[in-house]
Design a protein around this motif. Structure first.
Motif, short mmCIF file in Angstrom:
data_model
loop_
_atom_site.label_atom_id
_atom_site.label_comp_id
_atom_site.label_asym_id
_atom_site.label_seq_id
_atom_site.Cartn_x
_atom_site.Cartn_y
_atom_site.Cartn_z
N ILE A 37 -19.98 -92.48 6.32
CA ILE A 37 -19.17 -92.13 7.49
C ILE A 37 -20.15 -91.87 8.63
O ILE A 37 -21.06 -91.04 8.49
CB ILE A 37 -18.31 -90.88 7.22
CG1 ILE A 37 -17.39 -91.12 6.03
CG2 ILE A 37 -17.51 -90.51 8.46
CD1 ILE A 37 -16.60 -89.89 5.63
N PRO A 38 -20.01 -92.55 9.77
CA PRO A 38 -20.97 -92.35 10.88
C PRO A 38 -21.03 -90.90 11.34
O PRO A 38 -20.03 -90.18 11.32
CB PRO A 38 -20.43 -93.27 11.98
CG PRO A 38 -19.62 -94.29 11.26
CD PRO A 38 -19.02 -93.58 10.07
N GLY A 39 -22.19 -90.48 11.77
CA GLY A 39 -22.40 -89.11 12.22
C GLY A 39 -21.52 -88.71 13.39
O GLY A 39 -21.16 -87.55 13.54
N ILE A 40 -21.14 -89.69 14.22
CA ILE A 40 -20.30 -89.37 15.38
C ILE A 40 -18.92 -88.90 14.95
O ILE A 40 -18.23 -88.19 15.68
CB ILE A 40 -20.20 -90.59 16.32
CG1 ILE A 40 -19.68 -90.18 17.69
CG2 ILE A 40 -19.34 -91.69 15.71
CD1 ILE A 40 -19.79 -91.25 18.74
N ILE A 41 -18.49 -89.30 13.74
CA ILE A 41 -17.20 -88.83 13.19
C ILE A 41 -17.40 -87.50 12.47
O ILE A 41 -16.56 -86.61 12.56
CB ILE A 41 -16.62 -89.89 12.24
CG1 ILE A 41 -16.30 -91.16 13.02
CG2 ILE A 41 -15.35 -89.37 11.53
CD1 ILE A 41 -15.81 -92.31 12.16
N LEU A 42 -18.53 -87.35 11.77
CA LEU A 42 -18.79 -86.11 11.05
C LEU A 42 -18.91 -84.93 12.02
O LEU A 42 -18.42 -83.84 11.75
CB LEU A 42 -20.09 -86.25 10.25
CG LEU A 42 -20.06 -87.25 9.08
CD1 LEU A 42 -21.45 -87.39 8.48
CD2 LEU A 42 -19.06 -86.81 8.03
N ASN A 43 -19.59 -85.15 13.14
CA ASN A 43 -19.78 -84.05 14.10
C ASN A 43 -19.75 -84.62 15.52
O ASN A 43 -20.79 -84.80 16.17
CB ASN A 43 -21.12 -83.35 13.84
CG ASN A 43 -21.22 -82.02 14.55
OD1 ASN A 43 -20.47 -81.74 15.50
ND2 ASN A 43 -22.14 -81.17 14.11
N PRO A 44 -18.54 -84.90 16.05
CA PRO A 44 -18.44 -85.49 17.40
C PRO A 44 -18.96 -84.58 18.50
O PRO A 44 -19.41 -85.06 19.54
CB PRO A 44 -16.93 -85.76 17.55
CG PRO A 44 -16.27 -84.88 16.55
CD PRO A 44 -17.22 -84.72 15.41
N VAL A 45 -18.91 -83.28 18.26
CA VAL A 45 -19.41 -82.34 19.29
C VAL A 45 -20.92 -82.50 19.45
O VAL A 45 -21.44 -82.54 20.58
CB VAL A 45 -19.06 -80.88 18.91
CG1 VAL A 45 -19.60 -79.92 19.96
CG2 VAL A 45 -17.56 -80.72 18.75
N PHE A 54 -26.03 -91.07 14.89
CA PHE A 54 -24.57 -90.97 14.99
C PHE A 54 -23.82 -92.28 14.73
O PHE A 54 -22.61 -92.27 14.54
CB PHE A 54 -24.18 -90.45 16.39
CG PHE A 54 -24.71 -89.08 16.68
CD1 PHE A 54 -24.15 -87.96 16.12
CD2 PHE A 54 -25.80 -88.92 17.51
CE1 PHE A 54 -24.63 -86.69 16.38
CE2 PHE A 54 -26.31 -87.65 17.79
CZ PHE A 54 -25.72 -86.53 17.22
N LEU A 55 -24.51 -93.42 14.78
CA LEU A 55 -23.81 -94.71 14.64
C LEU A 55 -24.26 -95.50 13.42
O LEU A 55 -23.97 -96.70 13.32
CB LEU A 55 -24.02 -95.54 15.92
CG LEU A 55 -23.54 -94.90 17.23
CD1 LEU A 55 -23.84 -95.81 18.41
CD2 LEU A 55 -22.05 -94.57 17.18
N GLY A 56 -24.98 -94.87 12.53
CA GLY A 56 -25.38 -95.56 11.29
C GLY A 56 -26.60 -96.44 11.41
O GLY A 56 -26.90 -97.21 10.49
N GLY A 57 -27.32 -96.37 12.52
CA GLY A 57 -28.56 -97.14 12.66
C GLY A 57 -28.37 -98.62 12.42
O GLY A 57 -27.55 -99.27 13.07
N GLY A 58 -29.09 -99.17 11.44
CA GLY A 58 -29.01 -100.60 11.13
C GLY A 58 -27.90 -100.96 10.18
O GLY A 58 -27.83 -102.11 9.72
N ASN A 59 -27.01 -100.01 9.87
CA ASN A 59 -25.89 -100.33 8.97
C ASN A 59 -24.93 -101.32 9.62
O ASN A 59 -24.60 -101.21 10.80
CB ASN A 59 -25.12 -99.05 8.60
CG ASN A 59 -25.94 -98.15 7.69
OD1 ASN A 59 -26.94 -98.58 7.11
ND2 ASN A 59 -25.53 -96.89 7.57
N GLY A 60 -24.44 -102.27 8.83
CA GLY A 60 -23.51 -103.29 9.29
C GLY A 60 -23.44 -104.37 8.21
O GLY A 60 -24.22 -104.32 7.26
#
Length: 359
Positions: free
Chosen positions: A217-225, A287-293
């Motif tokens: 789960i991308p970090g931006i969803i885990l902790n958007p603040v 926050f966006l998973g780096g090179g994940n895709g």
């Protein structure tokens, strides 16, 4: 001597199935094969190609053109056009760089000459060093479990060099810009570091490779603040509008860099863009998973670099939009916002991280 042998590099080469036959052919040729193996050795590939110097140069040429073009369009102008008109003047930054290169470098008599000339070059050390810590899949310059705090610490040194540049210029406009830079530095640095600490708590590691691997789960969803605080700190750290306060072209004519000319001006002018690139990479990794895709099989080890590059460019383009839609706020307004709202949000992000760790 073993570290300089070709077999040592062959154990850690970048694999690119799309051009692998050509690589295999070149590796069999004496001398050329050694150079190819050296360039494709993952730590050196990270330093030179991605996310290192070559990509940095390409990003600089593009983002400077894009920002000028976008701002012009929003203001009903055409922007850079005369250089390479058929492709929209996209090589205008390159032409500007050539012009800077052949201009005279003027050092006014009141400047601290040795430091005035040295600091614009020395500042590239803290700008470039974080790039060897940032992973793009298996391609990374230096693997260390402390990559994140080391990268953040090095990035934090950049404003110190900017202040030193302003001091070495020894002029009133540079002095005002330097003082503003110092105020802004303390204003965004504390919330920025707290947001990074909150993500370290959530991931349970400061190793950037592990951080990417843990982002199902991308970090931006885990902790958007924390992501929001990091983004705003990135805007302030790179002097993007509405926080273009230390440079303030219309007031203090580029602040700490007002006395520079020629190629030295070309160097200091790109500092903010280089810092933007480094921080956008870090944002993408955290926050966006780096090179994940999804895996692009024909690119092999380059597949994660493509995804990381796309995410980083999206962040940089978003930052460029800010210049076109916001006016600059006053220094006191920026400090009040940072020490009140941003500080509260950063502490909230830390509280969210603590709750996630405990639960």
């Amino acid at each position: 001597m073993e570290m300089l042998s070709m077999s040592y590099f062959m154990n850690n080469l970048v694999e690119i199935p799309l051009i692998q036959p050509a690589i295999d052919y070149l590796l069999q040729i004496p001398v050329i094969g050694y150079i190819v193996a050296l360039l494709l050795w993952k730590p050196l590939f990270a330093l030179i190609f991605f996310p290192g110097l070559v990509t940095l140069l390409i990003v600089l040429l593009f983002i400077i053109w894009f920002e000028r073009k976008l701002t012009a369009r929003i203001q009903w102008r055409r922007g850079p056009l005369e250089i390479a008109r058929p492709v929209g003047g996209i090589i205008q930054p390159l032409a500007d760089g050539m012009r800077y290169f052949f201009q005279e470098v003027i050092v006014h008599r009141d400047a601290h000459r040795p430091y005035f000339l040295q600091f614009p070059i020395l500042i590239f050390i803290p700008v470039l060093l974080p790039l060897v810590m940032i992973p793009a899949g298996t391609i990374v310059g230096i693997k260390t479990p402390y990559a994140l705090p080391i990268a953040v610490a090095i990035i934090s040194l950049i404003p110190v060099f900017v202040v030193a540049i302003g001091w070495a210029s020894n002029s009133r406009f540079a002095y005002i810009g330097t003082v503003r830079e110092a105020f802004m530095y303390f204003a965004y640095e504390v919330p920025f570091i707290i947001s990074v600490i909150s993500m370290i708590l959530i991931y349970g590691t400061a190793d950037l490779i592990e951080i990417v691997n843990k982002q199902a789960i991308p970090g931006i969803i885990l902790n958007p603040v924390a992501a929001f605080v990091f983004f705003i700190a990135m805007v302030m750290a790179t002097s993007r509008l509405p926080f273009e306060i230390p440079e303030a072209d219309q007031e203090i004519a580029f602040g700490p860099f007002v006395e520079y000319s020629g190629i030295m001006f070309g160097l200091v002018m790109t500092i903010a863009y280089e810092k933007m690139y480094v921080m956008a990479l870090l944002f993408s990794v955290l926050f966006l998973g780096g090179g994940n895709g999804f895996n692009i099989a024909i690119l092999g080890d380059l597949s994660p670099t493509v995804w990381l590059f796309i995410k980083t460019m999206v962040i940089m383009v978003a930052l460029s939009f800010l210049r076109s839609i916001y006016a600059r706020i006053r220094l006191d307004q920026a400090l009040k916002f940072s020490w009140s709202m941003m500080m509260k949000l950063s502490l909230l992000s830390l509280l969210i991280a603590c709750i996630m760790v405990v639960v």
